[in-house]
Design an enzyme around this catalytic site. Structure first.
Site, PDB file in Angstrom:
ATOM      1  CE  LYS A  44      -3.900  -2.336   0.464  1.00  0.00           C
ATOM      2  NZ  LYS A  44      -3.379  -3.670   0.809  1.00  0.00           N
ATOM      3  CG  ASP A 115      -4.200  -4.017   4.525  1.00  0.00           C
ATOM      4  OD1 ASP A 115      -5.224  -4.661   4.831  1.00  0.00           O
ATOM      5  OD2 ASP A 115      -3.505  -4.303   3.533  1.00  0.00           O
ATOM      6  CB  CYS A 168      -7.857  -9.310   2.507  1.00  0.00           C
ATOM      7  SG  CYS A 168      -6.830 -10.093   3.773  1.00  0.00           S
TER       8      CYS A 168
END
Length: 218
Positions: A44, A115, A168
């Site tokens: 990222k 994340d 995710c």
């Protein structure tokens, strides 16, 4: 692909399509300061550098202070070893990314990207055995960890700044419910954008919510 001239020269970086789409939510712009709070391998952070225009960041962490012009992109991870390959990847891409130890996190950033550690359920089609190892207690532990990480990351977001939370995962407890609980704790934030991908297309399943801090209370 890793043997191609384009990869070796830093023209391309390998990244899942959904990860690329989610990284866009940071809306990284030239001149801004961004913090990749759970950087891992740094995919990222590298995407942010590309969005900002490439190799224009500078600066290094030495002896407890930043020397020279402060870096625009900071990368942090609770397990620093996960970022071991990031300096080499950043050099290949022509990007300057400052690896940031916990004691030297920037106090204020235009955007903090989280994340978060998660079940990985959005990638179960690539790791089908993983769905059999996830237990309810483990999911509860992950949800608690995500909440702590979100609260810690939010401390670095000033009024007008952005906080992006991503997983995710396709599980409600890690995504919509997690954001709802955070907003209950931090009414000074509001959701301004949201993405949700199921693993039925070219990319993994992913969730992301972009939030803005609109008041000094929290």
């Amino acid at each position: 692909l890793r043997r191609s001239a384009a990869f070796a020269s830093g023209l391309v970086e390998i990244q899942d399509l959904s990860s690329q789409r989610v990284a866009r939510l940071a809306r990284a712009a030239p001149g801004e300061t961004l913090l990749d709070y759970c950087a891992g391998g740094g995919g990222k952070a590298l995407a942010f550098a590309a969005h900002q225009g490439g190799a224009h960041q500078s600066g290094a962490y030495q002896g407890g202070a930043y020397q020279g012009e402060a870096g625009r992109i900071f990368a942090h991870d609770a397990a620093p070893a996960r970022m071991g390959d990031l300096p080499k990847r950043a050099e290949r891409a022509g990007a300057r990314i400052v690896l940031c130890p916990p004691a030297a996190l920037p106090q204020s950033c235009d955007c903090v990207f989280v994340d978060a550690p998660c079940s990985g359920s959005g990638a179960w089609r690539r790791n089908p055995d993983a769905k059999w190892s996830l237990r309810a207690a483990e999911l509860d532990r992950l949800v608690e960890t995500q909440a702590r990480v979100l609260d810690a990351a939010a401390r670095h977001v000033p009024v007008g700044g952005r906080l992006v939370y991503a997983t995710c995962s396709i599980l409600h407890a890690e995504n919509e419910a997690q954001i709802g609980s955070f907003l209950d704790r931090r009414p000074d934030f509001e959701v301004v954008d949201r993405l949700r991908f199921l693993p039925d297309g070219p990319g993994d399943g992913f969730f992301a919510a972009a939030m803005r801090r609109f008041s000094p209370s929290g």
